[in-house]
Design a protein around this motif. Sequence first.
Motif, PDB file in Angstrom:
ATOM      1  N   LYS A  58       0.821  -1.215   0.000  1.00  0.00           N
ATOM      2  CA  LYS A  58       0.000   0.000   0.000  1.00  0.00           C
ATOM      3  C   LYS A  58       0.856   1.266   0.000  1.00  0.00           C
ATOM      4  O   LYS A  58       0.420   2.302  -0.491  1.00  0.00           O
ATOM      5  N   GLN A 117       3.188   4.920  -4.672  1.00  0.00           N
ATOM      6  CA  GLN A 117       2.065   5.841  -4.498  1.00  0.00           C
ATOM      7  C   GLN A 117       2.440   7.225  -5.000  1.00  0.00           C
ATOM      8  O   GLN A 117       3.612   7.604  -4.984  1.00  0.00           O
ATOM      9  N   LEU A 136       0.142   9.906   3.652  1.00  0.00           N
ATOM     10  CA  LEU A 136      -0.254   8.492   3.664  1.00  0.00           C
ATOM     11  C   LEU A 136      -0.217   7.921   5.079  1.00  0.00           C
ATOM     12  O   LEU A 136      -1.123   7.199   5.493  1.00  0.00           O
ATOM     13  N   ARG A 182      -5.831   4.400   4.888  1.00  0.00           N
ATOM     14  CA  ARG A 182      -5.089   4.029   3.675  1.00  0.00           C
ATOM     15  C   ARG A 182      -4.104   2.881   3.861  1.00  0.00           C
ATOM     16  O   ARG A 182      -4.170   1.881   3.154  1.00  0.00           O
TER      17      ARG A 182
END
Length: 154
Positions: free
Chosen positions: A43, A47, A54, A60
């Motif tokens: 994750k 990005q 984040l 998230r």
Amino acid sequence: CFSDPRKFGSILLADSLKEMEALAPDSLSDLADEDIQRQVVEKLSNQSMGIKALLLDQKRAVCGVGNWVADEVLYQTEMHPDQNFLTADQATKLVTTLHSILTEAVASLVEKRSPFPADWLFHYRWNNKKTTQDANGRTITFITSGGRTSAMVP
């Protein structure tokens, strides 16, 4: 009693824990699991959003990370808060460091010993100055990142 004069927090009243499923994995207890660590690394990798934003987003990648913890993790991993691309190796280092910091912080509080290690940014970030120095004499500056004040060593 819930008091939040700066309006960063909230309270959710729910009939069941099902509503908590919207949160990302817990940054302390869940990151002890290697499978969850790998999911969080995925994750955080590749990005386009700044890494500090984040980390602060409770839905998230991980939840339970506040401003000082995010700054400490980025300081210890030597990452800029606005860095918007992490390789898998960088994300792994960040996740490992995050779990280590939280484990140490909780142990320090539970054992009622000196708050945190002397070389942590934590001890130098609150001084009401625009710049200061860390334990190594490096200049700490303050910027706005992820909508929050960020302490960093450029």
